[in-house]
Motif scaffolding. Structure first.
Motif, PDB file in Angstrom:
ATOM      1  N   SER A 264       0.881  -1.174  -0.027  1.00  0.00           N
ATOM      2  CA  SER A 264      -0.111  -0.113  -0.006  1.00  0.00           C
ATOM      3  C   SER A 264       0.894   1.127   0.098  1.00  0.00           C
ATOM      4  O   SER A 264       2.145   1.054   0.514  1.00  0.00           O
ATOM      5  CB  SER A 264      -1.053  -0.057   1.161  1.00  0.00           C
ATOM      6  OG  SER A 264      -0.118  -0.010   2.509  1.00  0.00           O
ATOM      7  N   ASP A 265       0.214   2.239  -0.202  1.00  0.00           N
ATOM      8  CA  ASP A 265       0.857   3.712  -0.281  1.00  0.00           C
ATOM      9  C   ASP A 265       1.542   3.764   0.949  1.00  0.00           C
ATOM     10  O   ASP A 265       2.847   4.044   1.448  1.00  0.00           O
ATOM     11  CB  ASP A 265       0.180   4.873  -0.574  1.00  0.00           C
ATOM     12  CG  ASP A 265      -0.036   4.836  -2.148  1.00  0.00           C
ATOM     13  OD1 ASP A 265       0.599   4.007  -2.663  1.00  0.00           O
ATOM     14  OD2 ASP A 265      -1.031   5.793  -2.385  1.00  0.00           O
ATOM     15  N   ASP A 266       0.750   3.685   2.298  1.00  0.00           N
ATOM     16  CA  ASP A 266       1.499   3.553   3.417  1.00  0.00           C
ATOM     17  C   ASP A 266       2.544   2.735   3.987  1.00  0.00           C
ATOM     18  O   ASP A 266       3.553   3.249   4.297  1.00  0.00           O
ATOM     19  CB  ASP A 266       0.360   3.884   4.376  1.00  0.00           C
ATOM     20  CG  ASP A 266      -0.567   4.893   4.626  1.00  0.00           C
ATOM     21  OD1 ASP A 266      -0.295   6.002   3.964  1.00  0.00           O
ATOM     22  OD2 ASP A 266      -1.698   4.878   5.190  1.00  0.00           O
TER      23      ASP A 266
ATOM     24  N   TYR B 281       8.199   1.610   4.498  1.00  0.00           N
ATOM     25  CA  TYR B 281       9.384   0.826   4.135  1.00  0.00           C
ATOM     26  C   TYR B 281      10.636   1.703   3.455  1.00  0.00           C
ATOM     27  O   TYR B 281      11.612   1.487   3.960  1.00  0.00           O
ATOM     28  CB  TYR B 281       9.076  -0.234   2.838  1.00  0.00           C
ATOM     29  CG  TYR B 281      10.265  -0.968   2.508  1.00  0.00           C
ATOM     30  CD1 TYR B 281      10.667  -2.187   3.067  1.00  0.00           C
ATOM     31  CD2 TYR B 281      11.024  -0.630   1.249  1.00  0.00           C
ATOM     32  CE1 TYR B 281      11.516  -2.748   2.480  1.00  0.00           C
ATOM     33  CE2 TYR B 281      12.035  -1.422   0.635  1.00  0.00           C
ATOM     34  CZ  TYR B 281      12.343  -2.521   1.201  1.00  0.00           C
ATOM     35  OH  TYR B 281      13.323  -3.254   0.902  1.00  0.00           O
ATOM     36  N   ILE B 282      10.217   2.674   2.817  1.00  0.00           N
ATOM     37  CA  ILE B 282      11.361   3.813   2.550  1.00  0.00           C
ATOM     38  C   ILE B 282      11.804   4.318   3.663  1.00  0.00           C
ATOM     39  O   ILE B 282      13.292   4.506   3.850  1.00  0.00           O
ATOM     40  CB  ILE B 282      10.704   4.578   1.257  1.00  0.00           C
ATOM     41  CG1 ILE B 282      10.353   4.109   0.062  1.00  0.00           C
ATOM     42  CG2 ILE B 282      11.884   5.552   1.113  1.00  0.00           C
ATOM     43  CD1 ILE B 282      11.568   3.233  -0.546  1.00  0.00           C
ATOM     44  N   ARG B 283      11.193   4.782   4.664  1.00  0.00           N
ATOM     45  CA  ARG B 283      11.573   5.537   5.774  1.00  0.00           C
ATOM     46  C   ARG B 283      12.282   4.527   6.680  1.00  0.00           C
ATOM     47  O   ARG B 283      13.332   4.973   7.307  1.00  0.00           O
ATOM     48  CB  ARG B 283      10.475   6.068   6.716  1.00  0.00           C
ATOM     49  CG  ARG B 283       9.674   7.184   5.976  1.00  0.00           C
ATOM     50  CD  ARG B 283       8.548   7.476   6.790  1.00  0.00           C
ATOM     51  NE  ARG B 283       7.688   8.612   5.950  1.00  0.00           N
ATOM     52  CZ  ARG B 283       6.341   8.647   5.752  1.00  0.00           C
ATOM     53  NH1 ARG B 283       5.481   7.856   6.424  1.00  0.00           N
ATOM     54  NH2 ARG B 283       5.913   9.659   5.133  1.00  0.00           N
TER      55      ARG B 283
ATOM     56  N   ALA C   5      14.330   9.588   2.518  1.00  0.00           N
ATOM     57  CA  ALA C   5      13.286   9.205   3.356  1.00  0.00           C
ATOM     58  C   ALA C   5      12.874  10.407   4.333  1.00  0.00           C
ATOM     59  O   ALA C   5      11.599  10.546   4.666  1.00  0.00           O
ATOM     60  CB  ALA C   5      13.510   7.879   4.289  1.00  0.00           C
ATOM     61  N   ALA C   6      13.904  11.244   4.590  1.00  0.00           N
ATOM     62  CA  ALA C   6      13.723  12.297   5.379  1.00  0.00           C
ATOM     63  C   ALA C   6      12.578  13.306   4.689  1.00  0.00           C
ATOM     64  O   ALA C   6      11.695  13.908   5.238  1.00  0.00           O
ATOM     65  CB  ALA C   6      14.954  12.977   5.920  1.00  0.00           C
ATOM     66  N   LEU C   7      12.696  13.532   3.446  1.00  0.00           N
ATOM     67  CA  LEU C   7      11.940  14.500   2.590  1.00  0.00           C
ATOM     68  C   LEU C   7      10.712  13.889   2.309  1.00  0.00           C
ATOM     69  O   LEU C   7       9.654  14.432   2.117  1.00  0.00           O
ATOM     70  CB  LEU C   7      12.615  14.301   1.261  1.00  0.00           C
ATOM     71  CG  LEU C   7      13.791  15.142   0.778  1.00  0.00           C
ATOM     72  CD1 LEU C   7      14.449  15.009  -0.534  1.00  0.00           C
ATOM     73  CD2 LEU C   7      13.535  16.798   1.504  1.00  0.00           C
TER      74      LEU C   7
ATOM     75  N   ILE D 229      20.407  -4.093   7.617  1.00  0.00           N
ATOM     76  CA  ILE D 229      19.861  -5.326   7.804  1.00  0.00           C
ATOM     77  C   ILE D 229      18.944  -6.067   6.700  1.00  0.00           C
ATOM     78  O   ILE D 229      18.785  -7.200   6.391  1.00  0.00           O
ATOM     79  CB  ILE D 229      18.775  -5.240   8.818  1.00  0.00           C
ATOM     80  CG1 ILE D 229      17.489  -4.359   8.287  1.00  0.00           C
ATOM     81  CG2 ILE D 229      19.292  -4.816  10.179  1.00  0.00           C
ATOM     82  CD1 ILE D 229      16.402  -4.321   9.300  1.00  0.00           C
ATOM     83  N   HIS D 230      19.161  -5.304   5.299  1.00  0.00           N
ATOM     84  CA  HIS D 230      18.385  -5.731   4.209  1.00  0.00           C
ATOM     85  C   HIS D 230      19.441  -6.440   3.283  1.00  0.00           C
ATOM     86  O   HIS D 230      18.948  -7.143   2.162  1.00  0.00           O
ATOM     87  CB  HIS D 230      17.754  -4.583   3.489  1.00  0.00           C
ATOM     88  CG  HIS D 230      16.674  -3.751   4.300  1.00  0.00           C
ATOM     89  ND1 HIS D 230      15.251  -4.473   4.144  1.00  0.00           N
ATOM     90  CD2 HIS D 230      16.708  -2.730   5.046  1.00  0.00           C
ATOM     91  CE1 HIS D 230      14.635  -3.780   4.935  1.00  0.00           C
ATOM     92  NE2 HIS D 230      15.177  -2.703   5.649  1.00  0.00           N
ATOM     93  N   ASN D 231      20.605  -6.008   3.291  1.00  0.00           N
ATOM     94  CA  ASN D 231      21.620  -6.384   2.660  1.00  0.00           C
ATOM     95  C   ASN D 231      22.935  -6.715   3.248  1.00  0.00           C
ATOM     96  O   ASN D 231      23.903  -5.613   3.636  1.00  0.00           O
ATOM     97  CB  ASN D 231      22.002  -5.564   1.207  1.00  0.00           C
ATOM     98  CG  ASN D 231      20.777  -5.339   0.449  1.00  0.00           C
ATOM     99  OD1 ASN D 231      20.312  -6.179  -0.361  1.00  0.00           O
ATOM    100  ND2 ASN D 231      20.014  -4.523   0.735  1.00  0.00           N
TER     101      ASN D 231
END
Length: 254
Positions: A140-142, A147-149, A156-158, A203-205
């Motif tokens: 979803s958008d939220d 995820y990006i944040r 992400a801050a933007l 933690i993702h890679n």
């Protein structure tokens, strides 16, 4: 609105032209990212390296173009346009999604241009066979914004600025469409060395994930761990540029 092919801005941004440079470093941005992420790299690398960043459609000066519908289209268009700039030894650097794009463009280079590719730097990205779509909770958008944040970084801050969301969200959606629909087609490994870079706290890679890139080259391979998380490129920039210079410039001369 879509621009015509003749009026469309090019794929490439060279912020500090260096016509006499001995080599060129092509930089491929992450999902949601743009060529401007690499603006400062030119002055941080030796004068013998010219930095050229890829500008994907749908952002910044290409905001009125539709994003590429899939990875194959994006790679095809970049690989068809890149030829005139492969006029000296070149290296590719791709961060996160850009790592996959850089790898696929390297595979798609015309045979006569492949010897010019002296190294692939793949950053914060799992191997092509391990790329997976976002889990349902992030679709979803939220969810996508969460995820990006969670990845951190200035982008992400933007996203905390509500007025920027109508511009940023379609770009993110388009890029994650590329990621979610990407399927690696096995083939011959690259003939150039591969340097897999990872942030120590990503933690993702993880470094173990990065080791898998050894299967994608017949030449030299290394894993380099730098301090920071997924966007260590923003927090350990000096260390990263030093590493790039060490591998791109003989004897690391200025």
């Amino acid at each position: 609105m879509n621009t015509t092919a003749s009026s469309r801005p090019s794929w490439f941004r060279t912020f500090v032209p260096r016509p006499a440079a001995e080599s060129r470093l092509f930089c491929f941005p992450h999902a949601g990212g743009a060529a401007s992420a690499f603006r400062g790299w030119a002055t941080g690398l030796p004068a013998s390296v010219e930095v050229t960043a890829i500008q994907y459609p749908g952002r910044q000066d290409r905001y009125d173009e539709n994003p590429a519908p899939d990875m194959a289209t994006l790679v095809k268009e970049i690989s068809e346009a890149i030829g005139p700039l492969v006029d000296r030894p070149v290296a590719f650097f791709g961060h996160s999604m850009g790592g996959t794009v850089a790898y696929e463009v390297a595979r798609a280079l015309p045979r006569e241009l492949r010897p010019a590719l002296v190294r692939l730097f793949v950053s914060a990205r799992r191997t092509p066979d391990k790329c997976r779509p976002l889990a349902p909770e992030w679709q979803s958008d939220d969810g996508l914004l969460r995820y990006i944040r969670g990845l951190g970084g200035t982008g992400a801050a933007l996203l905390a600025e509500p007025e920027l969301l109508p511009v940023a969200l379609p770009v993110l959606r388009g890029d994650f469409q590329l990621i979610d629909t990407y399927s690696h087609v096995p083939g011959a490994p690259l003939m150039c060395p591969v340097t897999a870079l990872v942030g120590a706290d990503d933690i993702h890679n993880t470094p173990a994930d990065a080791e898998g890139w050894s299967r994608y080259t017949t030449s030299g391979f290394e894993v380099c761990v730098l301090p920071g998380g997924h966007f260590y490129t923003e927090t350990a920039t000096e260390e990263l540029l030093e590493l790039l210079a060490d591998r791109l410039v003989p004897a690391h001369r200025p």
